[in-house]
Design an enzyme around this catalytic site. Structure first.
Site, PDB file in Angstrom:
ATOM      1  N   ARG A   1      70.693  35.559  13.618  1.00 42.05           N
ATOM      2  CA  ARG A   1      69.961  36.496  14.476  1.00 42.05           C
ATOM      3  C   ARG A   1      70.694  37.839  14.563  1.00 42.05           C
ATOM      4  O   ARG A   1      70.126  38.848  14.962  1.00 42.05           O
ATOM      5  CB  ARG A   1      69.734  35.877  15.864  1.00 42.05           C
ATOM      6  CG  ARG A   1      68.799  36.652  16.750  1.00 42.05           C
ATOM      7  CD  ARG A   1      67.950  35.775  17.672  1.00 42.05           C
ATOM      8  NE  ARG A   1      68.656  34.670  18.295  1.00 42.05           N
ATOM      9  CZ  ARG A   1      69.593  34.781  19.240  1.00 42.05           C
ATOM     10  NH1 ARG A   1      69.939  35.960  19.687  1.00 42.05           N
ATOM     11  NH2 ARG A   1      70.171  33.699  19.732  1.00 42.05           N
TER      12      ARG A   1
ATOM     13  N   TYR B   1      49.382  56.045  13.908  1.00 39.56           N
ATOM     14  CA  TYR B   1      49.057  54.661  13.591  1.00 39.56           C
ATOM     15  C   TYR B   1      48.427  54.012  14.823  1.00 39.56           C
ATOM     16  O   TYR B   1      49.061  53.962  15.879  1.00 39.56           O
ATOM     17  CB  TYR B   1      50.314  53.912  13.151  1.00 39.56           C
ATOM     18  CG  TYR B   1      50.056  52.459  12.935  1.00 39.56           C
ATOM     19  CD1 TYR B   1      49.245  52.037  11.895  1.00 39.56           C
ATOM     20  CD2 TYR B   1      50.602  51.506  13.777  1.00 39.56           C
ATOM     21  CE1 TYR B   1      48.971  50.696  11.706  1.00 39.56           C
ATOM     22  CE2 TYR B   1      50.337  50.166  13.592  1.00 39.56           C
ATOM     23  CZ  TYR B   1      49.521  49.765  12.558  1.00 39.56           C
ATOM     24  OH  TYR B   1      49.247  48.440  12.373  1.00 39.56           O
TER      25      TYR B   1
ATOM     26  N   ASP C   1      57.991  58.464  12.450  1.00 41.86           N
ATOM     27  CA  ASP C   1      57.472  57.343  11.663  1.00 41.86           C
ATOM     28  C   ASP C   1      57.270  57.863  10.232  1.00 41.86           C
ATOM     29  O   ASP C   1      56.356  58.639   9.970  1.00 41.86           O
ATOM     30  CB  ASP C   1      56.142  56.861  12.276  1.00 41.86           C
ATOM     31  CG  ASP C   1      55.543  55.671  11.519  1.00 41.86           C
ATOM     32  OD1 ASP C   1      55.922  55.428  10.356  1.00 41.86           O
ATOM     33  OD2 ASP C   1      54.656  54.995  12.100  1.00 41.86           O
TER      34      ASP C   1
ATOM     35  N   LYS D   1      54.513  48.523   3.894  1.00 46.65           N
ATOM     36  CA  LYS D   1      53.662  49.428   3.119  1.00 46.65           C
ATOM     37  C   LYS D   1      54.368  49.827   1.822  1.00 46.65           C
ATOM     38  O   LYS D   1      54.656  48.982   1.006  1.00 46.65           O
ATOM     39  CB  LYS D   1      53.287  50.627   3.987  1.00 46.65           C
ATOM     40  CG  LYS D   1      52.820  50.239   5.408  1.00 46.65           C
ATOM     41  CD  LYS D   1      51.529  49.443   5.414  1.00 46.65           C
ATOM     42  CE  LYS D   1      51.187  48.855   6.780  1.00 46.65           C
ATOM     43  NZ  LYS D   1      51.165  49.776   7.881  1.00 46.65           N
TER      44      LYS D   1
HETATM   45  C1  LIG Z   1      51.402  49.673   9.204  1.00 47.54           C
HETATM   46  C2  LIG Z   1      52.002  50.764   9.984  1.00 47.54           C
HETATM   47  C3  LIG Z   1      52.761  50.500  11.130  1.00 47.54           C
HETATM   48  C4  LIG Z   1      52.957  49.090  11.658  1.00 47.54           C
HETATM   49  O1  LIG Z   1      53.746  48.313  10.796  1.00 47.54           O
HETATM   50  P1  LIG Z   1      53.596  46.701  10.615  1.00 47.54           P
HETATM   51  O2  LIG Z   1      54.563  46.420   9.519  1.00 47.54           O
HETATM   52  O3  LIG Z   1      52.167  46.413  10.278  1.00 47.54           O
HETATM   53  O4  LIG Z   1      53.996  46.086  11.925  1.00 47.54           O
HETATM   54  C5  LIG Z   1      53.321  51.578  11.794  1.00 47.54           C
HETATM   55  N1  LIG Z   1      53.144  52.857  11.370  1.00 47.54           N
HETATM   56  C6  LIG Z   1      52.418  53.142  10.280  1.00 47.54           C
HETATM   57  C7  LIG Z   1      52.265  54.565   9.858  1.00 47.54           C
HETATM   58  C8  LIG Z   1      51.825  52.117   9.549  1.00 47.54           C
HETATM   59  O5  LIG Z   1      51.078  52.418   8.475  1.00 47.54           O
END
Ligand SMILES: *Cc1c(COP(=O)(O)O)cnc(C)c1O
Length: 383
Positions: free
Chosen positions: A53, A105, A178, A203
């Site tokens: 962890r 998002y 982000d 992604k």
């Molecule tokens: C998909 C996404 C998230 C969330 O991520 P997960 O891996 O699905 O939890 C956050 N920000 C953006 C820009 C995303 O495309």
């Protein structure tokens, strides 16, 4: 083994920041699934691992690769993008005032709304491309955090990261970006003044739509960083060893994947702009896009693999177009090798900034001529 300090991103990626199996000389670092690690006879842990962890060797290697790409001091890998991003908000004192973009998002926007409803945070939403609006919404000494995403889902609004960093810091707020959509190959927010960068590695970083992962990277290992470490450890949000192993493999090809995706997205954007059934194409690479000049200055090597089209005839025509494609996959998410098409307003619900006719396109690695022909045929058939 480590690479030279000045190794470039494609080199860092292809060689997973220099990782090999030190025990056998295997040129691929092994998957280490142990949840617990041996103590030395004198009761200490000299090898750097005690319990799963806290850390895992493959997870650490993923963190080293992404930290190197972002020019960061440190990175922490989480079980998903949302686990990483919510950890950042939850590292703030309860009741903190935060500013987030209106266009972002949607899953995180929903989480913020819920967090505000239960008193965890005080949240104001702003248009990040309007600096006066951001300045007016920041409360000096009170606002704890400014969140940015650029280009932002699903209209690909571009935000000026250097200007936002300066505004946030003047007000005493932490600036968080982000960076999921551009990836560090196209934008490096820490160099533009961000304090923290977050990723959904689900992604582009992994790129194969077969695992969930997230990261937080930091320019400094300060108190805030210690708190993020504590949250990941105590709440058990660390990335799994198997996912880390797959993610490290996905990362090796990020540079070639993204180059292809940027090129294909530009090709599609330019061609779709001329299609009579398309009212507008939203892509920062097009000179017609509101944020184009800023994106050209802020983004390097391309404008990303994401674009949206506004189909004439609104939601009905857009959904009919998505129904008629044969190569594009009708699915949510982005950044994978297969191209995805999605009617965003159906997903995001009534408070979505997505116009009703908007289809979001995540461009994959297929031949761009096939992708274009498929969409053009679908647009014609739905018209
Ligand atoms: C998909 C996404 C998230 C969330 O991520 P997960 O891996 O699905 O939890 C956050 N920000 C953006 C820009 C995303 O495309």
């Amino acid at each position: 083994m480590s690479l030279p300090e000045d190794a470039r991103p494609a080199t860092i990626l292809a060689q997973a920041a220099g990782a090999i199996d030190e025990a056998t000389g295997g040129i691929v670092p092994p998957l280490q699934p142990s949840t617990t690690f041996l103590r030395d006879p004198d009761n200490r842990y000299r090898r750097g691992f005690d319990y799963g962890r806290d850390a895992n060797p493959v997870v650490r290697q993923v963190e080293a690769v992404v930290a190197a790409l972002e020019g960061a001091r440190a990175a922490l890998a989480f079980a998903s993008g949302m686990a990483a991003m919510t950890a950042v908000f939850r590292s703030l004192p309860p009741g903190s005032h935060v500013l987030a973009p209106k266009v972002m998002y949607w899953g995180l926007r929903k989480w913020l709304r819920d967090a505000a409803a239960c008193g965890l945070l005080v949240v104001d939403l702003v248009d990040l491309d309007d600096l006066d609006q951001v300045r007016a919404a920041l409360r000096p000494g009170v606002t704890k955090l400014l969140w940015a995403e650029t280009p932002a889902n699903p209209t690909w609004v571009v935000a000026d990261l250097s200007a936002l960093a300066a505004l946030a810091h003047e007000a005493g707020a932490t600036f968080v970006v982000d960076n999921t959509v551009p990836t560090p190959l196209l934008t490096r927010p820490l160099a533009l003044g961000a304090d923290l960068v977050v990723h959904s590695a689900t992604k582009y970083l992994n790129g194969h739509s077969d695992l969930l992962a997230g990261l937080v990277v930091a320019g400094a290992e300060d108190e805030r960083w210690a708190e993020l470490r504590r949250i990941r450890h105590d709440e058990g949000a660390i990335l799994g060893a198997f996912e880390a192993f797959l993610l490290l493999r996905g990362l090796r090809t990020l540079e070639v994947r993204l180059q292809r995706q940027c090129g294909s997205a530009m090709h599609l954007a330019a061609a779709l702009e001329r299609h009579p059934r398309v009212e507008r194409v939203l892509y920062p690479g097009l000179p017609t896009h509101r944020g184009h000049t800023l994106a050209a200055r802020q983004m390097t090597c391309g404008f990303g693999g994401m674009l949206s089209i506004l189909v004439r005839g609104g939601a009905e025509a857009a959904i009919a177009t998505a129904a008629a494609v044969r190569i594009w996959k009708r699915a949510t998410s982005l950044g994978g090798v297969e191209s995805l098409i999605e009617h965003r307003a159906s997903i995001e619900g009534p408070d979505s900034p997505a116009p009703p006719g908007l289809l979001r396109l995540s461009v994959g690695l297929e031949d761009p001529r096939d992708l274009l022909a498929d969409l053009e045929r679908a647009l014609d058939r739905a018209g």
